[in-house]
Design a protein around this motif. Structure first.
Motif, mmCIF file in Angstrom:
data_model
loop_
_atom_site.group_PDB
_atom_site.id
_atom_site.type_symbol
_atom_site.label_atom_id
_atom_site.label_comp_id
_atom_site.label_asym_id
_atom_site.label_seq_id
_atom_site.Cartn_x
_atom_site.Cartn_y
_atom_site.Cartn_z
ATOM 1 N N PRO A 144 52.751 44.879 44.218
ATOM 2 C CA PRO A 144 53.130 44.521 42.847
ATOM 3 C C PRO A 144 52.219 43.452 42.253
ATOM 4 C CG PRO A 144 54.752 43.726 44.455
ATOM 5 C CD PRO A 144 53.848 44.652 45.177
ATOM 6 N N TRP A 145 51.970 43.581 40.956
ATOM 7 C CA TRP A 145 51.154 42.670 40.161
ATOM 8 C C TRP A 145 49.666 42.710 40.517
ATOM 9 C CZ3 TRP A 145 53.394 41.237 35.917
ATOM 10 C CH2 TRP A 145 54.791 41.097 35.896
ATOM 11 N N GLU A 146 49.248 43.705 41.300
ATOM 12 C CA GLU A 146 47.822 43.813 41.615
ATOM 13 C C GLU A 146 47.277 45.113 41.037
ATOM 14 O OE1 GLU A 146 45.171 41.705 44.105
ATOM 15 O OE2 GLU A 146 45.999 42.965 45.687
ATOM 16 N N ASP A 147 46.426 45.002 40.024
ATOM 17 C CA ASP A 147 45.770 46.167 39.444
ATOM 18 C C ASP A 147 44.398 46.351 40.094
ATOM 19 O OD1 ASP A 147 44.190 44.182 38.307
ATOM 20 O OD2 ASP A 147 45.021 44.427 36.285
ATOM 21 N N TYR A 148 43.639 47.296 39.583
ATOM 22 C CA TYR A 148 42.337 47.624 40.189
ATOM 23 C C TYR A 148 41.409 46.413 40.165
ATOM 24 C CZ TYR A 148 38.169 50.432 41.231
ATOM 25 O OH TYR A 148 37.038 50.952 41.808
ATOM 26 N N GLU A 149 41.347 45.730 39.035
ATOM 27 C CA GLU A 149 40.460 44.569 38.914
ATOM 28 C C GLU A 149 40.893 43.446 39.850
ATOM 29 O OE1 GLU A 149 38.950 41.382 35.509
ATOM 30 O OE2 GLU A 149 39.993 43.218 34.906
ATOM 31 N N SER A 150 42.209 43.218 39.911
ATOM 32 C CA SER A 150 42.731 42.177 40.801
ATOM 33 C C SER A 150 42.410 42.500 42.255
ATOM 34 C CB SER A 150 44.244 42.031 40.617
ATOM 35 O OG SER A 150 44.804 41.223 41.622
ATOM 36 N N PHE A 151 42.567 43.794 42.623
ATOM 37 C CA PHE A 151 42.278 44.137 44.018
ATOM 38 C C PHE A 151 40.799 43.950 44.329
ATOM 39 C CE2 PHE A 151 41.208 46.741 47.616
ATOM 40 C CZ PHE A 151 42.209 46.397 48.504
ATOM 41 N N SER A 152 39.932 44.255 43.374
ATOM 42 C CA SER A 152 38.496 44.064 43.622
ATOM 43 C C SER A 152 38.203 42.590 43.895
ATOM 44 C CB SER A 152 37.672 44.567 42.439
ATOM 45 O OG SER A 152 37.809 43.742 41.305
ATOM 46 N N ARG A 153 38.921 41.685 43.217
ATOM 47 C CA ARG A 153 38.740 40.247 43.484
ATOM 48 C C ARG A 153 39.242 39.897 44.882
ATOM 49 N NH1 ARG A 153 40.350 39.776 37.976
ATOM 50 N NH2 ARG A 153 42.505 39.344 38.594
ATOM 51 N N SER A 154 40.382 40.458 45.264
ATOM 52 C CA SER A 154 40.899 40.216 46.618
ATOM 53 C C SER A 154 39.893 40.700 47.659
ATOM 54 C CB SER A 154 42.242 40.940 46.813
ATOM 55 O OG SER A 154 43.264 40.360 46.028
ATOM 56 N N PHE A 155 39.326 41.884 47.421
ATOM 57 C CA PHE A 155 38.327 42.447 48.330
ATOM 58 C C PHE A 155 37.139 41.506 48.460
ATOM 59 C CE2 PHE A 155 34.576 44.878 49.366
ATOM 60 C CZ PHE A 155 34.996 45.820 50.295
ATOM 61 N N ASN A 156 36.610 41.046 47.339
ATOM 62 C CA ASN A 156 35.434 40.164 47.376
ATOM 63 C C ASN A 156 35.750 38.836 48.049
ATOM 64 O OD1 ASN A 156 33.624 41.932 46.076
ATOM 65 N ND2 ASN A 156 34.400 41.339 44.060
ATOM 66 N N ASP A 157 36.948 38.315 47.804
ATOM 67 C CA ASP A 157 37.344 37.048 48.433
ATOM 68 C C ASP A 157 37.334 37.177 49.959
ATOM 69 O OD1 ASP A 157 37.725 35.827 45.967
ATOM 70 O OD2 ASP A 157 39.891 36.185 45.934
ATOM 71 N N VAL A 158 37.948 38.241 50.457
ATOM 72 C CA VAL A 158 38.036 38.423 51.913
ATOM 73 C C VAL A 158 36.678 38.812 52.490
ATOM 74 C CG1 VAL A 158 39.110 39.797 53.747
ATOM 75 C CG2 VAL A 158 40.490 38.987 51.823
ATOM 76 N N TYR A 159 35.952 39.660 51.781
ATOM 77 C CA TYR A 159 34.630 40.087 52.253
ATOM 78 C C TYR A 159 33.697 38.892 52.439
ATOM 79 C CZ TYR A 159 30.576 43.242 52.612
ATOM 80 O OH TYR A 159 29.480 43.933 53.046
ATOM 81 N N SER A 160 33.830 37.895 51.580
ATOM 82 C CA SER A 160 32.949 36.725 51.649
ATOM 83 C C SER A 160 33.091 35.961 52.959
ATOM 84 C CB SER A 160 33.233 35.784 50.472
ATOM 85 O OG SER A 160 34.512 35.168 50.602
#
Length: 578
Positions: free
Chosen positions: A333-349
């Motif tokens: 909930p509350w995570e759209d495509y753009e938000s998930f891409s930020r989560s991905f980049n945060d963890v990937y870093s």
């Protein structure tokens, strides 16, 4: 009387801790109880034949999200060929809605609810000692739902157990030489994550540390390859985690690897210092980040500040000795495509060894299941009940994320493209865009529907980079050669590799010098220079691939396959001078 405990695992290398624990706890009846593990990859006819020949009077199946349809099909056919066999089921896929399961599956007589050790022992006593004065009737057994002449009776979930009453689940460890063994030092979870069934059980309890050490000593003595702790948040009690980690470090046999699922935000400085003193490869950590969207984390009842997670993950990474596996969940909930891409980049870093991109599964009994309507959450009717869309993310976006997931699995998690990927991602604004564009390329070319060899995966990546008009395709060709030889001493060179002929004499002279006076290669004294050349590999690069820099020059690198990283399995790569 014969009772058969049946487990259908996802893979051959897995073991089913539940059925082993049931059998061990009912050891007083062990001569009348058998245990058999199968896998979902077996032909059902093989399993039917095996169970038919065993002819159990009572058959018990352990049911999970990965095997429930398979088990249902087995039960329907088994009931036809063994009509007098009494069939019971247990496990999370049947515990939370047993009445409806029994209505759907008339072939099943009863369901065990929740923790099964004490319930199964009483069932075994009921069936094996039938007719004796002390016989316990089914209605007197807590933790069962079963058929009666009037309909169904549900005795409710049993009381949770004292962990020290459990019996060590594995009798003969030599039978599991090539399998992953599972172990628990605690049950329950201190958190209330809305997507997880562990949040249902709020009674967190632990085995005594003396018992845990005694049982871990059995694994260590037998040099079991891998033991996975199934504790939901292993380090939720610092003193418990510290004591077990110290024991594992101090009794390391040089072989056994231990896997833990932890809360990275809960790690203390003392725990991190201890972890960094361990042999590389002794333990590995799985960390559920799930999202870095704060609104999402609060909604799913698992708020953990990403700043603290990142800080601790980086501190562990700096030690260079621990494999870290970080998880994300799409469709929350509350995570759209753009938000998930930020989560991905945060963890990937954080550059973990594994970045698992999973998709929300709406499990019966979970709070997420109750809230699905409010979230506009549509999910698959059959297991794994995976999200299709929500108020915040469309099915079209889920499809796009599936492509990102596949590219991440192939090109990042495999570890086979490490240097190439680290350079290639810099050609894009951020890592997510790289995997997104690569996934789109696969689909546009029709590559997503085909099975590809490892070499073909490299060729497709080269084709993709060429289309993106990277500055130097030759630089990437050599990075790929580096990644290939880091993994194995290939007998056939890839078509895009440089010719070795110009360096033939330099390579020969290098190995002759190493034979006489070793500088780069140790442990080869009993071998000739020609044998050393076959056992290792010397590659000459014209780009600075080890540092992933687009700098031209002459960069010889020798790969020593006797010395591999326990974290990546890459050969030791050493820059050399001719």
């Amino acid at each position: 009387m014969k009772i058969l405990l049946g487990a259908v695992n996802a893979k051959y290398i897995h073991t089913n801790l539940a059925v082993h624990s049931l059998l061990a706890y009912s050891r007083e009846f062990s001569q009348d109880i058998a245990l058999k593990e199968y896998t979902i990859n077996q032909e059902k006819d093989q399993i039917l034949k095996d169970i038919y020949h065993r002819a159990p009077e009572v058959l018990c199946f352990s049911c999970y999200i990965w095997n429930i349809s398979y088990v249902k099909d087995l039960i329907r056919d088994l009931h036809k060929i063994l009509p007098d066999t009494v069939i019971w089921t247990g496990g999370p896929e049947v515990s939370y809605d047993p009445e409806n399961f029994l209505k759907e599956m008339p072939e099943v007589f009863g369901v065990m609810l929740g923790e099964g050790e004490e319930t199964f022992r009483k069932l075994a006593k009921h069936y094996i000692i039938e007719g004796q004065e002390k016989e316990e009737t089914l209605s007197g057994i807590p933790g069962v739902c079963f058929r009666t002449e009037e309909g169904m009776m549900n005795t409710g979930f049993p009381e949770v157990m004292d962990m020290d009453q459990l019996v060590f689940p594995y009798e003969d460890l030599s039978r599991y030489a090539h399998k992953i063994l599972y172990y628990e030092s605690s049950r329950g979870c201190p958190f209330s994550c809305s997507y997880c069934l562990s949040s249902v059980d709020k009674k967190l309890r632990f085995k005594s540390l003396d018992l845990v050490k005694k049982e871990l000593g059995i694994f260590l003595q037998e040099q079991v390859p891998q033991v996975k702790f199934v504790d939901r948040t292993f380090n939720c009690r610092e003193s418990h985690a510290l004591e077990i980690w110290r024991y594992i470090r101090d009794h390391d046999n040089g072989v056994t690897n231990f896997h833990f699922e932890i809360g990275a935000d809960l790690l203390t400085e003392e725990e991190i210092r201890l972890i960094r003193t361990m042999r590389p490869g002794l333990i590995q950590l799985e960390i559920g980040v799930q999202s870095t969207n704060e609104k999402t984390l609060k909604e799913i009842r698992r708020y953990a500040p990403f700043r603290k997670i990142a800080e601790n993950v980086q501190a562990i990474r700096a030690g260079g000795n621990i494999h870290q596996h970080l998880d994300l969940i799409a469709g929350l909930p509350w995570e759209d495509y753009e938000s998930f891409s930020r989560s991905f980049n945060d963890v990937y870093s954080l550059y973990p060894q594994q970045l698992q991109l999973g998709f929300l599964k709406v499990l019966k009994g979970s709070y997420m299941y109750e809230k699905a309507g409010d979230y506009g959450c549509l999910y698959k009717e059959r297991e794994p009940y995976e999200v299709l869309e929500t108020r915040w993310i469309s099915y079209g976006d889920i499809i796009r994320l599936k492509r990102v997931e596949e590219m991440t699995e192939i090109y990042y998690n495999s570890g086979q493209f490490a240097h190439t990927i680290r350079a290639a991602e810099k050609e894009f604004t951020e890592p997510f865009s790289f995997y997104e564009a690569l996934g789109d390329f696969y689909e546009r070319k029709g590559y997503d529907t085909l099975s590809h060899s490892r070499i073909r995966r490299y060729e497709i990546l080269l084709e993709f980079l060429e289309e993106k008009k990277v500055v130097s395709l030759d630089f990437y060709r050599q990075l790929m050669v580096y990644d290939l030889y880091a993994r194995e001493n290939m007998k056939t060179r890839p078509s895009w590799a440089l010719e070795r002929a110009p360096w033939k004499e330099n390579i020969r002279a290098f190995y002759e010098r190493e034979k006489e006076c070793p500088r780069y290669l140790s442990g080869y004294r009993e071998y000739s220079s020609r044998q050393m050349e076959k056992m290792t590999h010397l590659e000459v690069f014209t780009w600075n691939v080890m540092e992933e820099k687009q700098e031209k020059g002459i960069y010889p690198v020798v790969f020593d396959y006797q010395k591999r990283s326990p974290l990546t399995n890459d050969a030791l790569a050493v820059p050399v001078e001719f």
